[in-house]
Design an enzyme around this catalytic site. Structure first.
Site, short mmCIF file in Angstrom:
data_model
loop_
_atom_site.label_atom_id
_atom_site.label_comp_id
_atom_site.label_asym_id
_atom_site.label_seq_id
_atom_site.Cartn_x
_atom_site.Cartn_y
_atom_site.Cartn_z
N ASP A 218 0.83 -0.97 -0.12
CA ASP A 218 -0.17 0.02 0.09
C ASP A 218 1.00 1.24 0.01
OD1 ASP A 218 -2.38 -1.50 -0.16
OD2 ASP A 218 -2.49 -1.60 2.40
N ASP B 37 -13.71 -5.03 -3.49
CA ASP B 37 -13.95 -5.06 -1.81
C ASP B 37 -15.05 -5.45 -1.36
OD1 ASP B 37 -11.14 -4.14 -2.30
OD2 ASP B 37 -11.83 -1.90 -1.83
#
Length: 249
Positions: free
Chosen positions: A11, A130
């Site tokens: 990330d 997601d």
């Protein structure tokens, strides 16, 4: 039988690698170029960068990082986060990424999947989904897991395949960062519904978790357990081979 893939996820925020729990409380984990190179040396099959700032400043930093990382990697690099237009896709692939991962934009503008797939090839287009459980249903969330779309995740997976996605990156928001294991039920349902590869993400905590999920997914992605050294990729691959899961060594 195709070998299962182990994917290290970074990330990236303002050009640095960070990690949190359930998408929150971010801590600095280092330089993306160094980490990506290290994971390749350790035997990661692919690297995924997710840009979690997606601000204008952050985007410029990201393209620089993508370029620098792609120049040192020989394994595939996927980049996602804040990709909204065909120009974004083109820019990221043009800076050396092998694939782009499209999430929110895919839901809000389905045409982008088909256009990107036709222009750059399905193999370069990953749709990230997601998912949270809501009243016993698997529901798609966008905008970094904050927005409930009301869309059924299994139906959406089937649709993105039809639209031209080459791969699905499936993250359980409920499991993300918890280290309690992947959402096997979710992964299995999505995998059984599509013919394109499914990458499982969210919840890796120990080697057994990878074994369990790779029985129902094509690849397993993790971040925190690799960054913190809880799991070493060479040991993980040996463990999986002993358990009868085919991986590249």
């Amino acid at each position: 039988m195709t070998a299962k893939r182990i994917i290290a996820c970074l990330d990236v925020k303002n050009g640095r690698v960070v990690k949190g729990v359930n998408f929150l409380n971010l801590k600095d984990k280092g330089d993306p170029v160094e980490l990506a190179s290290r994971y390749e040396e350790e035997g990661a099959d692919e690297i995924v960068f997710l840009d979690i700032t997606a601000t204008i400043e952050g985007r410029k930093a990201l393209l620089e990082v993508v370029k620098n990382t792609a120049s040192v990697l020989s394994i595939p690099l996927t980049v996602g986060g804040g990709i909204r237009t065909i120009e974004d896709v083109s820019r990221i692939l043009g800076n050396g990424a092998d694939k782009v991962s499209i999430n929110t934009a895919a839901v809000e503008n389905k045409k982008i999947i088909t256009e990107a797939s036709e222009q750059f090839g399905a193999q370069a287009i990953v749709v990230a989904i997601d998912v949270k459980r809501v009243n016993n249903s698997f529901i798609v969330f966008t905008r970094s897991g904050t927005y409930n779309t009301g869309i059924d995740a299994i139906q959406w997976a089937k649709e993105v395949e039809k639209l031209g996605a080459g791969e699905i990156l499936l993250t359980s928001i409920d499991k993300d960062g918890t280290r309690e294991g992947y959402d096997i039920e979710l992964t299995k349902e999505v995998n059984n519904s599509v013919n394109i590869p499914v990458i499982a993400s969210g919840g890796a905590g120990k080697m057994e978790h990878f074994y369990e999920v790779l029985k129902v997914a094509d690849a397993a992605l993790a971040a925190g357990v690799f960054h913190d050294g809880v799991i070493k990729i060479p040991e993980l691959k040996r463990f999986l081979l002993e358990k009868g899961i085919e991986v590249r060594v």
